[in-house]
Design an enzyme around this catalytic site. Structure first.
Site, short mmCIF file in Angstrom:
data_model
loop_
_atom_site.label_atom_id
_atom_site.label_comp_id
_atom_site.label_asym_id
_atom_site.label_seq_id
_atom_site.Cartn_x
_atom_site.Cartn_y
_atom_site.Cartn_z
N GLU A 1 -2.69 4.29 -8.75
CA GLU A 1 -4.16 5.10 -8.32
C GLU A 1 -4.23 6.11 -8.60
O GLU A 1 -3.70 7.73 -8.22
CB GLU A 1 -4.08 5.13 -6.57
CG GLU A 1 -5.89 5.79 -7.00
CD GLU A 1 -6.57 5.54 -4.72
OE1 GLU A 1 -7.57 6.22 -4.91
OE2 GLU A 1 -6.27 4.70 -4.18
N GLU B 1 1.64 0.15 -4.75
CA GLU B 1 0.11 0.74 -5.54
C GLU B 1 0.35 1.96 -4.76
O GLU B 1 1.27 1.87 -3.90
CB GLU B 1 -0.73 0.32 -4.61
CG GLU B 1 -2.62 1.39 -4.37
CD GLU B 1 -2.51 2.75 -3.77
OE1 GLU B 1 -3.36 3.31 -3.83
OE2 GLU B 1 -1.37 2.53 -3.11
N ASP C 1 -0.49 6.58 -5.32
CA ASP C 1 -1.38 7.04 -5.15
C ASP C 1 -0.74 8.49 -6.32
O ASP C 1 0.37 8.62 -6.54
CB ASP C 1 -2.38 8.17 -4.59
CG ASP C 1 -3.06 7.23 -3.92
OD1 ASP C 1 -3.74 6.81 -4.01
OD2 ASP C 1 -1.58 7.18 -2.50
N HIS D 1 0.85 -1.54 -0.23
CA HIS D 1 -0.14 -0.14 0.35
C HIS D 1 0.89 1.16 -0.31
O HIS D 1 1.99 1.62 1.00
CB HIS D 1 -0.76 -0.19 1.24
CG HIS D 1 -1.75 0.82 1.38
ND1 HIS D 1 -2.13 1.79 2.69
CD2 HIS D 1 -2.59 1.03 -0.21
CE1 HIS D 1 -3.28 2.66 1.98
NE2 HIS D 1 -3.30 2.37 1.60
N HIS E 1 -0.63 11.72 -1.56
CA HIS E 1 -2.34 11.30 -1.24
C HIS E 1 -3.65 11.85 -0.97
O HIS E 1 -4.59 11.99 -1.74
CB HIS E 1 -2.18 9.87 -0.19
CG HIS E 1 -3.68 9.38 0.29
ND1 HIS E 1 -4.24 9.80 0.94
CD2 HIS E 1 -4.27 8.34 0.01
CE1 HIS E 1 -5.92 9.39 1.27
NE2 HIS E 1 -5.83 8.15 0.54
#
Length: 254
Positions: free
Chosen positions: A117, A42, A44, A15, A57
């Site tokens: 993302e 993953e 952002d 994450h 994020h």
């Protein structure tokens, strides 16, 4: 079967780059994930005021940098000058916000598959999707470790797809809605990405039986992760990538 032959992510995905082991959305986080044996991450991506896609994020800077204000109102040069590591631990002081290009270059070196993302600031959905897609089209037409785009924003996903239709897409939701399949079709998604707290075995099997992939966030309990994978969940995004590395080889039914 949607994406049956082309799921790009491993079962365990770290994450925000390094999970709980490093400052989020940083290059050192990628290094830490790889050192823990993780094969996928993953992160952002949001736009600076001048349209540069960088890893962060929050829409504001205070939580994860020594800056203040809104990301969308700050130039890339100013964002790049911020300290994005000291808030996490003193040994990470001086860590910077990486550009998307820098992060993908590091992932290539480390052989890490990537779930990008697309995280638009409020009102910047289409622009963020276009910028991410343009970056991929210009510099990453082929990304050997594997790459998937996801977003809560259908507008951002479609804008990215216009630039780089070859990369698979996942629609992010919290609860899986009754019309989930129609929503996936609308954005050309091969996968749903949902909150692990709202998914059970029956729902997992429904999504998989319909030919879609399923990724869940953010699950940190090793016992539940093993159970989710046994149900047929394709990938679990976790803050504990090292602890769960042993589950990478779990085989589940297609």
């Amino acid at each position: 079967m949607h994406g049956a032959a082309a799921w790009p992510l491993p079962p365990i995905v770290a994450h925000r780059c390094g999970g709980a082991l490093a400052p989020e959305n940083t290059l050192v986080g990628l290094d830490v994930a790889a050192a823990q044996g993780c094969r996928g991450v993953e992160f952002d991506v949001m736009l600076s005021a001048d349209g540069v896609p960088l890893l962060i994020h929050d829409e504001t800077l205070e939580r994860t940098t020594d800056g203040c204000g809104r990301v969308a109102a700050t130039s890339a040069a100013a964002l790049r000058g911020l300290d994005a590591g000291a808030w996490f631990a003193p040994r990470f002081a001086g860590e910077r916000l990486p550009t998307l290009d820098e992060a993908l270059a590091r992932c290539t070196t480390l052989d890490l598959a990537v779930n990008i993302e697309i995280k638009p600031s409020t009102g910047h959905d289409a622009a963020t999707g276009r910028a991410v897609g343009h970056c991929l089209r210009q510099n990453w037409r082929s990304f050997a470790p594997g790459l998937l785009l996801s977003s809560f924003s259908p507008v951002a996903l479609l804008a990215a797809a216009e630039q780089c239709p070859e990369y698979p897409r996942g629609l992010l939701v919290e609860h899986i809605p009754a019309d989930w399949q129609a929503r996936c079709i609308a954005v050309g998604a091969i996968a749903l990405h949902a909150d692990t707290r709202h998914v059970d075995e029956a729902l997992t099997r429904t999504v998989r039986a319909a030919g879609y992939r399923l990724a869940l966030y953010t699950e940190n309990d090793m016992v539940r992760i093993a159970r989710l994978l046994s149900w047929g969940v394709d990938s679990i995004i976790t803050d504990n990538p090292g602890a769960n590395y042993g589950l990478q080889g779990v085989i589940h039914t297609p």
